[in-house]
Write an enzyme that holds these catalytic residues in place. Sequence first.
Site, PDB file in Angstrom:
ATOM      1  CG  ASN A   1      96.096  40.962  47.460  1.00 41.01           C
ATOM      2  OD1 ASN A   1      94.963  41.290  47.194  1.00 41.01           O
ATOM      3  ND2 ASN A   1      95.235  39.967  48.856  1.00 41.01           N
TER       4      ASN A   1
ATOM      5  CD  GLU B   1      85.498  44.624  52.174  1.00 39.55           C
ATOM      6  OE1 GLU B   1      84.054  44.639  51.989  1.00 39.55           O
ATOM      7  OE2 GLU B   1      85.648  43.630  53.066  1.00 39.55           O
TER       8      GLU B   1
ATOM      9  CB  THR C   1      95.900  52.665  51.707  1.00 40.68           C
ATOM     10  OG1 THR C   1      97.714  52.235  52.338  1.00 40.68           O
ATOM     11  CG2 THR C   1      96.014  53.232  50.612  1.00 40.68           C
TER      12      THR C   1
ATOM     13  CB  CYS D   1      92.529  40.151  53.397  1.00 43.13           C
ATOM     14  SG  CYS D   1      91.267  40.099  52.253  1.00 43.13           S
TER      15      CYS D   1
ATOM     16  CB  THR E   1      94.653  48.581  58.046  1.00 39.59           C
ATOM     17  OG1 THR E   1      93.829  46.989  58.466  1.00 39.59           O
ATOM     18  CG2 THR E   1      94.102  49.808  58.591  1.00 39.59           C
TER      19      THR E   1
ATOM     20  N   GLY F   1      93.318  47.227  49.853  1.00 32.31           N
ATOM     21  CA  GLY F   1      93.932  47.250  50.361  1.00 32.31           C
ATOM     22  C   GLY F   1      94.628  47.132  51.397  1.00 32.31           C
TER      23      GLY F   1
HETATM   24  O1  TXE Z   1      98.451  48.618  49.631  1.00 31.06           O
HETATM   25  P1  TXE Z   1      97.908  49.599  49.663  1.00 31.06           P
HETATM   26  P2  TXE Z   1      98.918  46.821  49.112  1.00 31.06           P
HETATM   27  C1  TXE Z   1      97.201  44.955  52.751  1.00 31.06           C
HETATM   28  C2  TXE Z   1      99.107  43.656  53.160  1.00 31.06           C
HETATM   29  C3  TXE Z   1      99.792  44.965  52.216  1.00 31.06           C
HETATM   30  C4  TXE Z   1      99.500  46.252  52.323  1.00 31.06           C
HETATM   31  C5  TXE Z   1      99.750  47.195  51.712  1.00 31.06           C
HETATM   32  O2  TXE Z   1      98.617  44.872  54.776  1.00 31.06           O
HETATM   33  O3  TXE Z   1     100.855  44.623  53.079  1.00 31.06           O
HETATM   34  O4  TXE Z   1      97.810  46.249  52.447  1.00 31.06           O
HETATM   35  O5  TXE Z   1      99.208  46.623  50.407  1.00 31.06           O
HETATM   36  C6  TXE Z   1      96.157  52.393  46.040  1.00 31.06           C
HETATM   37  N1  TXE Z   1      94.691  56.467  47.898  1.00 31.06           N
HETATM   38  N2  TXE Z   1      96.825  44.675  51.687  1.00 31.06           N
HETATM   39  O6  TXE Z   1     100.566  47.819  48.276  1.00 31.06           O
HETATM   40  O7  TXE Z   1      98.948  50.500  49.279  1.00 31.06           O
HETATM   41  C7  TXE Z   1      97.415  51.044  45.027  1.00 31.06           C
HETATM   42  O8  TXE Z   1      97.967  52.340  44.328  1.00 31.06           O
HETATM   43  C8  TXE Z   1      94.115  55.915  46.818  1.00 31.06           C
HETATM   44  C9  TXE Z   1      95.444  43.628  52.288  1.00 31.06           C
HETATM   45  O9  TXE Z   1      98.466  46.462  47.956  1.00 31.06           O
HETATM   46  O10 TXE Z   1      96.772  50.062  50.129  1.00 31.06           O
HETATM   47  C10 TXE Z   1      96.608  50.004  44.699  1.00 31.06           C
HETATM   48  O11 TXE Z   1      95.984  50.471  43.852  1.00 31.06           O
HETATM   49  N3  TXE Z   1      94.431  54.726  46.220  1.00 31.06           N
HETATM   50  C11 TXE Z   1      94.462  43.442  51.441  1.00 31.06           C
HETATM   51  C12 TXE Z   1      95.318  50.222  46.601  1.00 31.06           C
HETATM   52  O12 TXE Z   1      95.104  51.220  46.456  1.00 31.06           O
HETATM   53  C13 TXE Z   1      95.595  54.645  46.866  1.00 31.06           C
HETATM   54  C14 TXE Z   1      95.329  42.967  49.563  1.00 31.06           C
HETATM   55  C15 TXE Z   1      96.108  49.311  47.551  1.00 31.06           C
HETATM   56  O13 TXE Z   1      96.834  49.788  47.424  1.00 31.06           O
HETATM   57  C16 TXE Z   1      96.310  55.195  48.239  1.00 31.06           C
HETATM   58  C17 TXE Z   1      96.573  43.623  49.447  1.00 31.06           C
HETATM   59  C18 TXE Z   1      95.777  57.088  48.832  1.00 31.06           C
HETATM   60  N4  TXE Z   1      96.228  57.384  48.971  1.00 31.06           N
HETATM   61  C19 TXE Z   1      97.010  44.475  50.783  1.00 31.06           C
HETATM   62  N5  TXE Z   1      97.541  54.591  48.061  1.00 31.06           N
HETATM   63  C20 TXE Z   1      93.151  43.130  51.622  1.00 31.06           C
HETATM   64  N6  TXE Z   1      92.314  43.561  52.235  1.00 31.06           N
HETATM   65  O14 TXE Z   1      93.099  41.990  50.591  1.00 31.06           O
HETATM   66  C21 TXE Z   1      97.946  53.969  47.704  1.00 31.06           C
HETATM   67  N7  TXE Z   1      96.070  53.692  46.391  1.00 31.06           N
END
Ligand code: TXE
Length: 478
Positions: free
Chosen positions: A148, A246, A228, A280, A226, A224
């Site tokens: 994001n 975060e 994950t 977020c 919650t 990212g």
């Molecule tokens: O996050 P992901 P995404 C939330 C929001 C969104 C959801 C998914 O609800 O719908 O997260 O978004 C890496 N081990 N936020 O897809 O999947 C992945 O490749 C290690 C809130 O962006 O959590 C990416 O680089 N790494 C958030 C990163 O983790 C892993 C902002 C985030 O991916 C992994 C964005 C694993 N097992 C989304 N799986 C905020 N708080 O700002 C994935 N990744």
Amino acid sequence: MDLLNYVNGEFVKHSNEKWMDVLEPATGKKFARVPLSSAEDVDLAVSAARMAQNEWGMLSHKIRAEWLDKIADALEEKYEDIAILESRDTGKPISLARSVDAYRSVTNFRFFAELIRNQEEEEFLMDDATNIVIQKPVGVGALITPWNLPLYLLSWKVAPAIGMGNTVVCKPSELTPMTANLLMETIDEVGLPSGVVNLIHGNGIGAGAPLTSHSDVNLISFTGGTDTGAKVAAVAAPQFKKISLELGGKNSSIIFDDCDLGKTVAGVTRAAFLNQGQVCLCGSRILVQSGIYDDFLEKFIESVKGMKIGDPSDEETELGALISPEHLSKVESYIQLAEEEGGKIITGGRPSLPKQFENGNWLSPTVIIGLKHDSRCSTEEIFGPVVTIHSFETENEVIEIANGTRYGLAGSVWTRDLDKGNRVARDIHTGMIWVNTWLHRDLRVPFGGVKDSGVGREGGRWSLGFFSEAMNICLKHD
Ligand code: TXE
């Protein structure tokens, strides 16, 4: 354009032939390819970081701060490139990519350069001894970022991590790799010593998981989802890695009937829909005191309907596209659920846009009323341009509603009575509350959440503390 990993000061191909298309969210058009790296690539990057850490960690805070300034200066030269690339890669309006993403990416490096340059050892004196507290590097850090705010969040981690003497392996989201690549090009241009900053492109399974579980990674800073975040924590905990998470949020905008209605409508609209609601910190639950509910709703709907949605490269655009078709359908599934839960959709739906955008991920800002405040749509993170509006009578009632989700990240309170704002804020279980504003950021303050919004704080001295190991040396006097 086929992206490359950046390992030990070189742009290198990944070890397999797996790629993922990088698409423009606004049009669905492919404009690059990102490597789907594997554990082998991760291992090379971690080894490079390990090899560089000892020498980098021995430099003074002052020297490392100078490197952060050099990166900031070089990024500043590319200000417009960052904005254009970030807007294209994320689908966000160019005005936002300039004012938030490009601006904060440069500022993050400058801010931490200044803070780290002035770091001193602390002393605690006893009658018969002097305690000296020093901040040593943790070692090799894994920095994992979402789609994001790609460069804004990556720079937020890289600057303090290397500034405090660690070396890092970055793993940006596979959905938005472009400005992470620009950062590596910049780091390469300024000649940062090889191995201090490395970058592996890829998805969670192929690259993220091998990185967080790597035995030579001492620290993980993750932003990212919650779900994950829980997976990352499960891998890190048994290896006693230092971890900062975060995660998601479901933040309330609490509006009292003594607020300045004009300012509140503008502020709450921005909090609801900035970056298409994909932050977020967004205020996706709007809680309005009953005395002004009708008046607020009328003015809020007018404000929402007046937002310009469309071409992200148009200076006037206020709302761009959502990040991916999958995310669009996730968000729309919540809108459908809202109707099943008894909600009423006041405005929203697919916007009608020029033909060139017909394959983009488009959704008009959506306002839902009539839902119970404990319904799924008003307590689960939707992470799109969707808000639910609820009324309340008393201060105690609204505090209970605001605290009634699994998250605890942020929120805002709107009232002319600052004592009331300050009082109510203290009873809300989050890491941050804004009163009569939103996303007004002082980089010196702690940033982070409680409950399912994560673990730990970054920002200001909290980042310096996280990205270092405090050590006490006690010198006994004769
Ligand atoms: O996050 P992901 P995404 C939330 C929001 C969104 C959801 C998914 O609800 O719908 O997260 O978004 C890496 N081990 N936020 O897809 O999947 C992945 O490749 C290690 C809130 O962006 O959590 C990416 O680089 N790494 C958030 C990163 O983790 C892993 C902002 C985030 O991916 C992994 C964005 C694993 N097992 C989304 N799986 C905020 N708080 O700002 C994935 N990744």
